[in-house]
Design an enzyme around this catalytic site. Sequence first.
Site, PDB file in Angstrom:
ATOM      1  N   CYS A 237      41.329  19.839  50.554  1.00  0.00           N
ATOM      2  CA  CYS A 237      39.968  19.723  49.990  1.00  0.00           C
ATOM      3  C   CYS A 237      39.276  18.566  50.714  1.00  0.00           C
ATOM      4  O   CYS A 237      39.189  18.578  51.934  1.00  0.00           O
ATOM      5  CB  CYS A 237      40.022  19.539  48.471  1.00  0.00           C
ATOM      6  N   ARG A 242      41.511  18.037  44.560  1.00  0.00           N
ATOM      7  CA  ARG A 242      41.324  19.439  44.179  1.00  0.00           C
ATOM      8  C   ARG A 242      42.411  20.321  44.779  1.00  0.00           C
ATOM      9  O   ARG A 242      42.858  21.291  44.162  1.00  0.00           O
ATOM     10  CB  ARG A 242      39.932  19.916  44.630  1.00  0.00           C
TER      11      ARG A 242
END
Length: 279
Positions: A237, A242
Amino acid sequence: MSLSSYAHPEVLADMQWVAEHLHDPKVRLLEVDIDTKAYESGHIPGAVFWNGLTAILQPDYRVNFDQGALEELLARSGIANDTTVIIYSNHNVGAPWGFWFLKALGHQDVRIMKGDRTKWIAQGGSLTTEIPAIAATKYKIQNLISGIRALRDEVQAAIGNSDCLLVDVRTPQEYSGELFTMQPPQGTQRAGHIPGAVHIFYESALNEDNTFKSADELYALYSNKGVTTDKAVLTYCAIGARSAHTWFVLKYLLGYENVRNYDGSWNEWGNLPDTPVEK
């Protein structure tokens, strides 16, 4: 393929179990987020707060793997080597990120609460603004686990390799190169994605209440994009948070054996002058 249940349901803690263990000296509740406001306005009793930007990351947004500093962090958080750590967050990224981080440090018993702080409140869970008085422990990192991390050279080698799959879990705007994290690229920053990377936004794995979708739904989501168990999967990410969420879903909920999180992510890749970038 039909999956009736998660591959490793033991890493998810029911809210009722959490409520029953609020005063268990062998259990440490940990709220992980990048904003202190929710914690300060009310947190689960006894929970310690980690700001991911300072507890997990260094000032350059790279993960901090300084053994001495991390042993001190865990000790002052009341975590011993045999402590069961239950992680939750106000935002759905924090808990899997903290889980990945503790697993990278080799901690044995880490679990994620089923549902976030909002769901805890909705189900009548108690909150407090009292900062817990934590008795410091002693913590010794036994073994940093490298097998759940992907480094830049390994990511580079995965490009064009049919046995590997790169999964970009950022927003569509980041993937397309419109944004470099939260804003358009500045200066020498290069926006876009790693060539050949499949885009699956990390929140696609979640229901509206921020709980994880069923195993069947998750398998369909990833396998329909070619993310299958016969490939080595590398997630990324912007700063590895994430992508840790997607790593957790693939490894612990779906049972993918060969999945690693590229924690350097776009913060590293997009700031280098010679890494291949696709838009």
